[in-house]
Design an enzyme around this catalytic site. Structure first.
Site, PDB file in Angstrom:
ATOM      1  N   THR A  53       0.869  -1.175   0.000  1.00 55.81           N
ATOM      2  CA  THR A  53       0.000   0.000   0.000  1.00 55.81           C
ATOM      3  C   THR A  53       0.907   1.226   0.000  1.00 55.81           C
ATOM      4  O   THR A  53       2.058   1.111   0.432  1.00 55.81           O
ATOM      5  CB  THR A  53      -0.875   0.073   1.266  1.00 55.81           C
ATOM      6  OG1 THR A  53      -0.016  -0.003   2.392  1.00 55.81           O
ATOM      7  CG2 THR A  53      -1.858  -1.077   1.346  1.00 55.81           C
ATOM      8  N   THR A  54       0.554   2.384  -0.371  1.00 54.49           N
ATOM      9  CA  THR A  54      -0.672   2.965  -0.888  1.00 54.49           C
ATOM     10  C   THR A  54      -0.379   3.522  -2.284  1.00 54.49           C
ATOM     11  O   THR A  54       0.741   3.951  -2.551  1.00 54.49           O
ATOM     12  CB  THR A  54      -1.120   4.087   0.070  1.00 54.49           C
ATOM     13  OG1 THR A  54      -1.374   3.550   1.354  1.00 54.49           O
ATOM     14  CG2 THR A  54      -2.313   4.853  -0.431  1.00 54.49           C
TER      15      THR A  54
END
Length: 275
Positions: A53-54
């Site tokens: 992520t992100t």
């Protein structure tokens, strides 16, 4: 005999490398590899795997931009500080991954080969809508693994040369494809990055301003989400950022990202911001 073999190969030819792999070696597909050898009806044991992520993406004047942080986590442990989550899919498109890192990376490589294979067989590049649809089909193929907690959720962006504009697509775990008009984020820090984008993004952003907005959105996500890594001046680690325009996909140099991150950190230090 040789002619018969050639005819058999020609009859089985397909412009989709994934279909070819499904016919000849299905166990090599990313979403089949973990299940290969598991008896039917038997659930795979839960796995502790790195998650990535992100990812943030946005349109800007002349194209689209995609950026990702460098951290992967495994539970409450930082599995990697150096992972890359944004990749060129081909000359005019990029792909960002969030979710189970190993499967996501394999799907990314398969997608890259898929587009290259299509171009060699057909003699032309697949349209941007066609690329987006093919990626959706790959994500749909991973649905059984997603039901076991090994989900992959990508962002896809590219420059539509016939239309002369950059376009952005998001997906769900079932392979559903949705075109986003301005910006979008995925990953555990997505809600914080999206909040930053809503305040910082504006129509017609110049490329340099779009890069700064993307880095600042990831900075805000890292500030509130422990699974997202922010700019790291000590280790000289910066987000991976790609722009895609009429000139093709280009990776932003790290020296430029270091300068942008330095400006953001300095401005917040001068303002004595606590949050």
């Amino acid at each position: 005999m040789q002619e018969t073999s050639a005819n058999q190969v020609a009859a089985g030819a397909t412009s989709s490398f994934t279909e070819h792999l499904q016919r000849s070696r299905p166990e090599l597909l990313p979403y089949n590899a973990l299940q290969h050898g598991i008896p039917a009806g038997t659930a795979a044991a839960p796995l502790q795997t790195p998650h990535a992520t992100t990812i943030v993406a946005m349109t800007y004047a002349g194209g689209v931009l995609m950026a990702g942080d460098r951290r992967a986590t495994m539970g409450n442990v930082i599995a990697s500080r150096h992972i890359e989550k944004v990749f060129p899919a081909d000359q005019y498109s990029v792909l960002g991954i969030a979710g189970t890192a190993g499967i996501a990376l394999d799907i990314t490589r398969l997608f890259q080969v898929e587009l290259e294979h299509y171009e060699k067989i057909e003699g032309t590049q697949l349209s941007l809508d066609g690329k987006a649809n093919r990626l959706g089909a790959m994500i749909r193929g991973n649905l059984p693994m997603a039901m076991q907690g090994l989900a992959v959720v990508p962002l896809f962006a590219g420059f539509d040369r016939p239309a002369g504009v950059g376009r952005l697509f998001s997906y769900d775990v079932t392979g559903g494809r949705y075109e986003e008009q301005e910006h979008h984020t995925v990953g555990s820090g997505s809600m914080f990055a999206r909040g930053a984008l809503k305040k910082l993004w504006r129509p017609g952003l110049p490329e340099a301003d779009a890069v700064q907005v993307a880095v600042e959105a990831l900075y805000d996500a890292a500030d509130d989400d422990s699974a997202t890594g922010g700019p790291d001046p000590v280790r000289q680690l910066w987000p991976v950022v790609y722009t895609v325009s009429r000139s093709g996909a280009v990776r932003i140099p790290e020296r430029q990202l270091a300068a942008v991150a330095g400006t953001i950190i300095e401005s917040r230090a001068v303002a004595q911001r606590e949050a």
